[in-house]
Write a protein that holds these residues in place. Structure first.
Motif, PDB file in Angstrom:
ATOM      1  N   LYS A 157     -37.193  -5.812  -0.518  1.00 43.73           N
ATOM      2  CA  LYS A 157     -36.314  -4.938   0.142  1.00 43.73           C
ATOM      3  C   LYS A 157     -34.891  -5.553   0.153  1.00 43.73           C
ATOM      4  O   LYS A 157     -34.726  -6.539   0.041  1.00 43.73           O
ATOM      5  CB  LYS A 157     -36.991  -5.047   1.451  1.00 43.73           C
ATOM      6  CG  LYS A 157     -38.338  -4.424   1.883  1.00 43.73           C
ATOM      7  CD  LYS A 157     -38.630  -4.099   3.160  1.00 43.73           C
ATOM      8  CE  LYS A 157     -40.158  -3.420   3.189  1.00 43.73           C
ATOM      9  NZ  LYS A 157     -40.525  -3.070   4.602  1.00 43.73           N
ATOM     10  N   ASN A 158     -34.126  -4.287   0.230  1.00 42.91           N
ATOM     11  CA  ASN A 158     -32.805  -4.763  -0.082  1.00 42.91           C
ATOM     12  C   ASN A 158     -32.180  -5.222   1.550  1.00 42.91           C
ATOM     13  O   ASN A 158     -32.346  -4.508   2.751  1.00 42.91           O
ATOM     14  CB  ASN A 158     -31.725  -3.550  -0.005  1.00 42.91           C
ATOM     15  CG  ASN A 158     -30.310  -3.666  -0.015  1.00 42.91           C
ATOM     16  OD1 ASN A 158     -29.799  -4.582   0.028  1.00 42.91           O
ATOM     17  ND2 ASN A 158     -29.652  -2.510  -0.261  1.00 42.91           N
ATOM     18  N   LYS A 160     -29.640  -5.619   2.948  1.00 39.60           N
ATOM     19  CA  LYS A 160     -28.791  -5.093   3.738  1.00 39.60           C
ATOM     20  C   LYS A 160     -28.974  -3.650   4.392  1.00 39.60           C
ATOM     21  O   LYS A 160     -28.122  -3.239   5.029  1.00 39.60           O
ATOM     22  CB  LYS A 160     -27.516  -4.610   2.657  1.00 39.60           C
ATOM     23  CG  LYS A 160     -26.605  -5.911   1.963  1.00 39.60           C
ATOM     24  CD  LYS A 160     -25.558  -5.378   1.502  1.00 39.60           C
ATOM     25  CE  LYS A 160     -24.443  -6.738   0.976  1.00 39.60           C
ATOM     26  NZ  LYS A 160     -23.159  -6.474   0.634  1.00 39.60           N
ATOM     27  N   THR A 161     -30.161  -3.366   4.086  1.00 33.08           N
ATOM     28  CA  THR A 161     -30.742  -2.189   4.861  1.00 33.08           C
ATOM     29  C   THR A 161     -31.385  -2.529   6.230  1.00 33.08           C
ATOM     30  O   THR A 161     -32.031  -1.598   7.006  1.00 33.08           O
ATOM     31  CB  THR A 161     -31.520  -1.425   4.083  1.00 33.08           C
ATOM     32  OG1 THR A 161     -32.708  -2.131   3.784  1.00 33.08           O
ATOM     33  CG2 THR A 161     -30.870  -0.996   2.729  1.00 33.08           C
ATOM     34  N   ALA A 181     -25.298 -10.399  -4.100  1.00 35.51           N
ATOM     35  CA  ALA A 181     -25.167  -9.026  -3.982  1.00 35.51           C
ATOM     36  C   ALA A 181     -24.876  -8.507  -5.303  1.00 35.51           C
ATOM     37  O   ALA A 181     -23.801  -8.826  -5.946  1.00 35.51           O
ATOM     38  CB  ALA A 181     -24.541  -8.596  -2.833  1.00 35.51           C
ATOM     39  N   ASN A 183     -23.930  -4.632  -6.511  1.00 32.01           N
ATOM     40  CA  ASN A 183     -23.625  -3.212  -6.440  1.00 32.01           C
ATOM     41  C   ASN A 183     -24.111  -2.969  -5.046  1.00 32.01           C
ATOM     42  O   ASN A 183     -24.807  -2.018  -4.532  1.00 32.01           O
ATOM     43  CB  ASN A 183     -24.268  -2.182  -7.297  1.00 32.01           C
ATOM     44  CG  ASN A 183     -23.660  -1.930  -8.643  1.00 32.01           C
ATOM     45  OD1 ASN A 183     -22.491  -2.271  -8.557  1.00 32.01           O
ATOM     46  ND2 ASN A 183     -24.359  -2.103  -9.960  1.00 32.01           N
ATOM     47  N   ASN A 184     -23.835  -3.781  -4.141  1.00 29.57           N
ATOM     48  CA  ASN A 184     -24.192  -3.821  -2.727  1.00 29.57           C
ATOM     49  C   ASN A 184     -25.706  -3.670  -2.211  1.00 29.57           C
ATOM     50  O   ASN A 184     -25.887  -3.254  -1.312  1.00 29.57           O
ATOM     51  CB  ASN A 184     -23.701  -2.447  -1.778  1.00 29.57           C
ATOM     52  CG  ASN A 184     -23.492  -2.513  -0.785  1.00 29.57           C
ATOM     53  OD1 ASN A 184     -22.924  -3.714   0.112  1.00 29.57           O
ATOM     54  ND2 ASN A 184     -23.632  -1.375   0.241  1.00 29.57           N
ATOM     55  N   LYS A 185     -26.447  -4.124  -3.211  1.00 27.60           N
ATOM     56  CA  LYS A 185     -27.817  -4.477  -2.937  1.00 27.60           C
ATOM     57  C   LYS A 185     -28.151  -6.138  -3.073  1.00 27.60           C
ATOM     58  O   LYS A 185     -27.751  -6.806  -3.988  1.00 27.60           O
ATOM     59  CB  LYS A 185     -28.725  -3.868  -4.228  1.00 27.60           C
ATOM     60  CG  LYS A 185     -28.643  -2.324  -4.020  1.00 27.60           C
ATOM     61  CD  LYS A 185     -29.472  -1.780  -5.060  1.00 27.60           C
ATOM     62  CE  LYS A 185     -29.236   0.068  -5.064  1.00 27.60           C
ATOM     63  NZ  LYS A 185     -30.199   0.419  -6.344  1.00 27.60           N
ATOM     64  N   PHE A 187     -31.075  -8.500  -2.821  1.00 29.72           N
ATOM     65  CA  PHE A 187     -32.623  -8.735  -2.507  1.00 29.72           C
ATOM     66  C   PHE A 187     -33.087 -10.170  -1.828  1.00 29.72           C
ATOM     67  O   PHE A 187     -34.304 -10.259  -1.399  1.00 29.72           O
ATOM     68  CB  PHE A 187     -33.357  -8.474  -3.684  1.00 29.72           C
ATOM     69  CG  PHE A 187     -33.069  -6.992  -4.081  1.00 29.72           C
ATOM     70  CD1 PHE A 187     -33.666  -6.008  -3.459  1.00 29.72           C
ATOM     71  CD2 PHE A 187     -31.973  -6.444  -5.232  1.00 29.72           C
ATOM     72  CE1 PHE A 187     -33.304  -4.610  -3.900  1.00 29.72           C
ATOM     73  CE2 PHE A 187     -31.978  -5.215  -5.409  1.00 29.72           C
ATOM     74  CZ  PHE A 187     -32.649  -4.152  -4.719  1.00 29.72           C
ATOM     75  N   CYS A 380     -36.640 -13.777   0.901  1.00 27.25           N
ATOM     76  CA  CYS A 380     -36.730 -12.618   0.615  1.00 27.25           C
ATOM     77  C   CYS A 380     -37.815 -11.840   1.464  1.00 27.25           C
ATOM     78  O   CYS A 380     -38.383 -12.544   2.007  1.00 27.25           O
ATOM     79  CB  CYS A 380     -36.813 -12.167  -0.958  1.00 27.25           C
ATOM     80  SG  CYS A 380     -38.578 -12.914  -1.495  1.00 27.25           S
ATOM     81  N   TYR A 487     -31.295  -2.995 -11.474  1.00 27.33           N
ATOM     82  CA  TYR A 487     -30.825  -3.057  -9.976  1.00 27.33           C
ATOM     83  C   TYR A 487     -30.470  -1.525  -9.652  1.00 27.33           C
ATOM     84  O   TYR A 487     -30.785  -1.255  -8.559  1.00 27.33           O
ATOM     85  CB  TYR A 487     -29.753  -4.105  -9.784  1.00 27.33           C
ATOM     86  CG  TYR A 487     -29.955  -5.338  -9.822  1.00 27.33           C
ATOM     87  CD1 TYR A 487     -30.843  -5.795  -9.007  1.00 27.33           C
ATOM     88  CD2 TYR A 487     -29.477  -6.164 -10.767  1.00 27.33           C
ATOM     89  CE1 TYR A 487     -31.113  -7.202  -8.722  1.00 27.33           C
ATOM     90  CE2 TYR A 487     -29.694  -7.446 -10.605  1.00 27.33           C
ATOM     91  CZ  TYR A 487     -30.716  -8.235  -9.776  1.00 27.33           C
ATOM     92  OH  TYR A 487     -30.910  -9.385  -9.638  1.00 27.33           O
ATOM     93  N   ASP A 492     -32.609   2.745  -2.665  1.00 33.33           N
ATOM     94  CA  ASP A 492     -32.136   1.954  -1.279  1.00 33.33           C
ATOM     95  C   ASP A 492     -32.997   1.848  -0.343  1.00 33.33           C
ATOM     96  O   ASP A 492     -33.812   2.831  -0.150  1.00 33.33           O
ATOM     97  CB  ASP A 492     -30.784   2.548  -0.844  1.00 33.33           C
ATOM     98  CG  ASP A 492     -29.687   2.423  -1.840  1.00 33.33           C
ATOM     99  OD1 ASP A 492     -29.612   1.158  -2.516  1.00 33.33           O
ATOM    100  OD2 ASP A 492     -28.651   3.419  -1.924  1.00 33.33           O
TER     101      ASP A 492
END
Length: 492
Positions: A157-158, A160-161, A181, A183-185, A187, A380, A487, A492
């Motif tokens: 899971k990301n 950042k979410t 990170a 591209n803003n992901k 894990f 993770c 990725y 998302d």
């Protein structure tokens, strides 16, 4: 060391200044504006000192998750790190007891049951759970280089979410959050739950006996004065290195400047402020850049290789196993290995030793940084974890508690208390762990960037790095594009 989140301070400056200003204006409207300003400034100076201290544990939300199971899967593929994920009972050992009390705290605050499982097959176990869509594991702790392939496969899971996570807070390793990170992901990342995020730092040790016997400059003063550089390290290595036993042969009876392993070429290069692979943030997205032909890398490599390739100065333990004992017996001035190896040094070395940050390339660099091992553990959340709210809240609470108490237990007791034998070493540890470099050349070990770099550097220093780049740049670009695409294909 990174700033602790023990007490979050709120300055009441804005509201109190506003009140002060209004009061001053209403009482002195006929006076010189300058006198009003002076009064306000004087009161403001006193106001700045007023603080409200908030314990972040008290700010955590309280929620009843009905006895849900928070199950941790932890990798144990190492013989030198401390695992701080679970504890069954109070034993009197401070790290164990702090972990026990931490887990008790989150169990009571969230009505959950914290359990753990240790394995040498963390990634296969994680993948099995995801493929079966099984809620077996809430979080998994595994080595960074092992987590990368399973992240690209879409098994994680990301982070950042996860709404409960404050990834900019001091209980998260913000260097890892930034570095890992894409591209803003994000894990996987490091936080204070597991003290291996400390132990995974590379570290430099020195013999106080050889410093004193050779009347060398105080290394601590060199660090404080921003004069601790690769050139200074080299001068000191040259001074102590000698055919101590008079045999005329390089052997374990001689004195050397440095004992280390081949992986620590990178620690010294990173300490010089450069990386072999960098992550570039562009308008069209992130991209990995092969960097070992850049002028800064070549310059740092020239200095590092001149020291490590000289067999009269350095013992590489991968080639000469007897070198392990050289530092313990004050036959080597410096020793580079993971911070987690410090306990072995303490147990095997009779005389005093100290710990230093890595030297800068030059005094103009202006900061010290330490290389993070690709085998350091990160956390993770498997894609199959069912209740992200529960996992997020419990994990965040464990990290907050660990920042308050576990890091102190490890850092102050295991390092400062038992090992560091003076306040200077304590200060050096703070600097050493304060800034960490994650070099993608080892994190993404399958790219073989570091292995090809190392082979070239051990053979010919920095001389062939430009041609090595020309040879590998096209294939590297293709490999990287596949990674970026992988990725990008993860929702998302």
């Amino acid at each position: 060391m990174k700033k602790s989140g023990k007490l979050i301070t709120f300055l009441l400056l804005c509201s109190m200044l506003a009140g002060t200003f209004l009061t001053a204006c209403s009482e002195t409207t006929s006076e010189d504006p300058a006198s009003v300003s002076s009064e306000v400034s004087a009161e403001a100076a006193d106001t700045v000192m007023e603080e409200v201290e908030v314990n972040p544990l008290e700010e955590l939300p309280v929620k009843d998750f009905g006895g849900a199971n928070y199950h941790i899967l932890g990798d144990t593929n190492s013989n030198w790190w401390i695992i701080s994920l679970n504890s069954e009972e109070i034993t009197g050992e401070i790290i164990n007891d702090t972990v026990y009390e931490r887990n008790q705290f989150v169990e009571e605050r969230y009505n959950v049951n914290v359990t753990s499982q240790e394995t040498t097959e963390a990634v296969p176990e994680l993948q099995r759970a995801v493929q079966a869509n099984s809620d077996d594991y809430s979080v998994v702790w595994e080595r960074i280089n092992n987590l990368i392939p399973t992240a690209q496969a879409g098994n994680l899971k990301n982070l950042k979410t996860v709404s409960a996570f404050n990834l900019e807070a001091p209980w998260w390793d913000v260097d890892s959050v930034k570095a890992l990170a894409i591209n803003n992901k994000l894990f996987f990342a490091c936080n204070d739950i597991n003290v291996h995020t400390m132990e995974g730092c590379s570290a430099m040790y020195f013999s106080k006996v050889l410093i004193n016997n050779n009347q060398l400059e105080n290394p601590y003063d060199l660090v404080r004065e921003q004069r601790w550089t690769l050139d200074k390290m080299g001068e000191m290595m040259q001074t102590v290195s000698s055919d101590a036993n008079g045999s005329g042969v390089r052997d374990e009876g001689d004195t050397y400047g440095l004992v280390t392993g081949i992986g620590q070429y990178l620690s010294l290069v990173n300490g010089g402020g450069v990386q072999l692979v960098i992550l570039e943030n562009g308008e069209e997205g992130d991209n990995f850049i092969l960097n070992y032909a850049s002028e800064p890398v070549i310059q740092v490599t020239e200095k590092v290789s001149s020291l490590l390739n000289d067999k009269n100065l350095t013992v590489i333990v991968n080639d000469d196993n007897w070198g392990y004992n050289a530092f313990y017996t004050d036959k080597s001035l410096f020793y580079i290995m993971q911070l987690g190896s410090v306990i072995g040094i303490r147990d095997n070395m009779e005389n005093d030793f100290g710990i230093l940050p890595f030297p800068m390339w030059s005094e103009d660099q202006g900061y010290y940084t330490t290389s993070m091992e690709a085998t350091a553990q990160a956390m993770c959340i498997p894609l199959s974890a069912a209740d992200t709210d529960m996992v997020g809240m419990v994990t965040e609470a464990m990290a907050v508690y660990s920042d308050l108490y576990l890091i102190d237990a490890y850092y102050d007791t295991t390092l400062k208390g038992k090992i560091a034998r003076d306040k200077d070493t304590t200060e050096m540890l703070d600097i050493l762990t304060g800034s960490r470099t994650f070099d993608y050349s080892t994190c993404y070990g399958s790219w073989n960037v570091y292995t090809s770099y190392l082979a070239s550097v051990q053979a010919s220093g920095a001389e062939n790095l430009a041609s090595l780049y020309s040879k590998n740049s096209k294939s590297f670009a293709k490999i990287v594009q596949r990674v970026i695409d992988a990725y990008a294909g993860i929702p998302d």
